[in-house]
Design an enzyme around this catalytic site. Structure first.
Site, PDB file in Angstrom:
ATOM      1  N   ARG A  60       0.827  -1.057   0.021  1.00 43.70           N
ATOM      2  CA  ARG A  60       0.085  -0.014   0.166  1.00 43.70           C
ATOM      3  C   ARG A  60       0.951   1.277   0.167  1.00 43.70           C
ATOM      4  NH1 ARG A  60      -3.266   3.291   3.935  1.00 43.70           N
ATOM      5  NH2 ARG A  60      -5.220   3.718   3.046  1.00 43.70           N
ATOM      6  N   ILE A  71      -6.820   7.897  -0.775  1.00 41.49           N
ATOM      7  CA  ILE A  71      -6.946   6.546  -0.937  1.00 41.49           C
ATOM      8  C   ILE A  71      -7.811   6.282   0.528  1.00 41.49           C
ATOM      9  CG2 ILE A  71      -4.555   6.729   0.253  1.00 41.49           C
ATOM     10  CD1 ILE A  71      -3.884   4.052  -0.888  1.00 41.49           C
ATOM     11  N   SER A  72      -8.625   5.342   0.113  1.00 37.31           N
ATOM     12  CA  SER A  72      -9.590   4.909   1.268  1.00 37.31           C
ATOM     13  C   SER A  72      -8.824   4.274   2.435  1.00 37.31           C
ATOM     14  CB  SER A  72     -10.737   4.014   0.616  1.00 37.31           C
ATOM     15  OG  SER A  72     -11.576   4.905  -0.138  1.00 37.31           O
ATOM     16  N   GLN A  73      -9.569   4.508   3.644  1.00 31.53           N
ATOM     17  CA  GLN A  73      -9.088   3.652   4.567  1.00 31.53           C
ATOM     18  C   GLN A  73      -9.167   2.186   4.401  1.00 31.53           C
ATOM     19  OE1 GLN A  73     -11.850   4.391   8.004  1.00 31.53           O
ATOM     20  NE2 GLN A  73     -10.799   3.047   9.272  1.00 31.53           N
ATOM     21  N   PRO A  74      -7.987   1.517   4.818  1.00 34.82           N
ATOM     22  CA  PRO A  74      -8.089  -0.013   4.697  1.00 34.82           C
ATOM     23  C   PRO A  74      -9.014  -0.887   4.855  1.00 34.82           C
ATOM     24  CG  PRO A  74      -5.856   0.731   5.204  1.00 34.82           C
ATOM     25  CD  PRO A  74      -6.801   1.879   5.526  1.00 34.82           C
TER      26      PRO A  74
END
Length: 213
Positions: free
Chosen positions: A37, A63-66
């Site tokens: 990531r 970038i979205s939260q995992p």
């Protein structure tokens, strides 16, 4: 583009966090364990890459939260060779997760800056979606449908009708619905005209933008 033992260790820790938060799909967790990531973020954010947080990636996007990536991916119940339409390629991280899960990914991005960056990055990482497109996500990709599932990675005020039309019977559409805050929503297509709706609580996304021309 280094991926070190330290990065792998941080990914293992992230997977443990996601499991504690309720992610159970082994396919999702294995994908997150494999994907570097930190290479999808500006290098100045590298220290934060494996925290469970969203981060800016340019063009006013994130970038979205995992956890969000894992949650949406889990809802799709991806099987090998499923055709998946992704609306909002963004950094390409969600694309990479779906690809690593075995999906044939078709993705649309309306921000040209992100489209260009991601189109160069993904092949360098050995990630080869079936199709990356610069265009209006509200319209989907009718020439490539129907799809086994569709994932929308930005908040939408409505469910775009073209996306519903491009979903196979039995397919799943996962979309964060709402203006300020979004409710994670899943539609399962039962037949030509009927969809079953499920809601999974509140999430926060950048808005899904529509081309007005």
């Amino acid at each position: 583009m280094k991926d070190t033992a330290k990065h792998q260790g941080l990914r293992n820790q992230l997977v443990t966090v996601l499991e504690q938060k309720g992610i159970t799909d082994k396919n999702v967790l294995e994908a997150i364990k494999k994907i570097p990531r930190h290479l999808f973020l500006n290098s100045s954010f590298e220290d934060y890459a494996y925290q469970d947080k969203a981060f800016p990636i340019g063009a006013g996007q994130t970038i979205s939260q995992p956890y969000t990536v894992a949650f949406q991916s889990q809802l799709l119940e991806v099987k090998k060779d499923d055709k998946v339409l992704e609306i909002g390629t963004g950094s390409g991280y969600q694309t990479a997760v779906l690809y690593t899960m075995g999906a044939k990914v078709y993705s649309v991005e309306r921000q040209n800056e992100l489209f260009k960056t991601t189109s160069l990055l993904l092949p360098k990482l050995g990630i080869r979606p079936k199709h990356l497109s610069f265009g209006d996500g509200y319209k989907g990709l009718p020439n490539y449908g129907p799809f086994d599932s569709i994932i929308v990675t930005a908040g939408a005020p409505i469910i775009p009708k073209p996306l519903m039309a491009q979903l196979k019977i039995g397919g799943r559409l996962v979309i964060p619905l709402g203006e300020e805050h979004q409710i994670m929503t899943m539609l399962i297509r039962k037949n030509e005209t009927q969809f079953e709706k499920h809601e999974f609580g509140e999430f926060r996304f950048v808005p899904l933008l529509e081309n007005k021309n």
